[in-house]
Motif scaffolding. Sequence first.
Motif, mmCIF file in Angstrom:
data_model
loop_
_atom_site.group_PDB
_atom_site.id
_atom_site.type_symbol
_atom_site.label_atom_id
_atom_site.label_comp_id
_atom_site.label_asym_id
_atom_site.label_seq_id
_atom_site.Cartn_x
_atom_site.Cartn_y
_atom_site.Cartn_z
ATOM 1 N N HIS A 38 0.823 -1.206 0.000
ATOM 2 C CA HIS A 38 0.000 0.000 0.000
ATOM 3 C C HIS A 38 0.855 1.254 0.000
ATOM 4 O O HIS A 38 0.550 2.216 -0.684
ATOM 5 C CB HIS A 38 -0.956 -0.006 1.190
ATOM 6 N N ARG A 39 1.928 1.220 0.757
ATOM 7 C CA ARG A 39 2.836 2.365 0.779
ATOM 8 C C ARG A 39 3.473 2.548 -0.589
ATOM 9 O O ARG A 39 3.568 3.662 -1.097
ATOM 10 C CB ARG A 39 3.916 2.162 1.828
ATOM 11 N N LEU A 41 2.288 1.625 -3.475
ATOM 12 C CA LEU A 41 1.296 2.130 -4.419
ATOM 13 C C LEU A 41 1.061 3.621 -4.216
ATOM 14 O O LEU A 41 0.909 4.372 -5.188
ATOM 15 C CB LEU A 41 -0.024 1.365 -4.280
ATOM 16 N N ARG A 42 1.024 4.062 -2.962
ATOM 17 C CA ARG A 42 0.864 5.498 -2.696
ATOM 18 C C ARG A 42 2.041 6.276 -3.264
ATOM 19 O O ARG A 42 1.867 7.331 -3.879
ATOM 20 C CB ARG A 42 0.747 5.755 -1.195
ATOM 21 N N THR A 125 3.431 -7.909 -5.930
ATOM 22 C CA THR A 125 2.164 -8.513 -6.343
ATOM 23 C C THR A 125 2.379 -9.941 -6.810
ATOM 24 O O THR A 125 1.629 -10.847 -6.446
ATOM 25 C CB THR A 125 1.517 -7.684 -7.464
#
Length: 132
Positions: A38-39, A41-42, A125
């Motif tokens: 998530h980090r 992707l941000r 991923t």
Amino acid sequence: MSSDSSELRPLPHRAARHASAVTPGWATGRARPWTGPHRDLRLLRRACRWQRRIAALTALGYFAVFLTLTVQTPSLMARPAPGGLPLGLFLALAQLPVTWLAVIFYELTAHRLVDPLARRVRRQTRDAQARP
């Protein structure tokens, strides 16, 4: 007596306005992990946004300055510039190199900033899909 009939009708249901069943990380006292997909992707989204903004503002900003000068100071745009061309024509022709510089900046920063982040997200991923 009020003529406002809004009190007679119930408020419409609005999804996502109710309390969540999931307690956020800050409320549980657990430390939020600052690493992970998530980090990344941000960071990837932020880098892409930064690139697009800088490149677009460079090209469009130059064009806006050129149009503003053309409208506000036509006498300035008619003066001769280096090479004997009118300043307006010189600035119009300079739009091509400015646009190319914006594209080159976009490509260089993509290779330096965005592509490594994209590779990291893709690898995470792939690893996550291989684990189950």
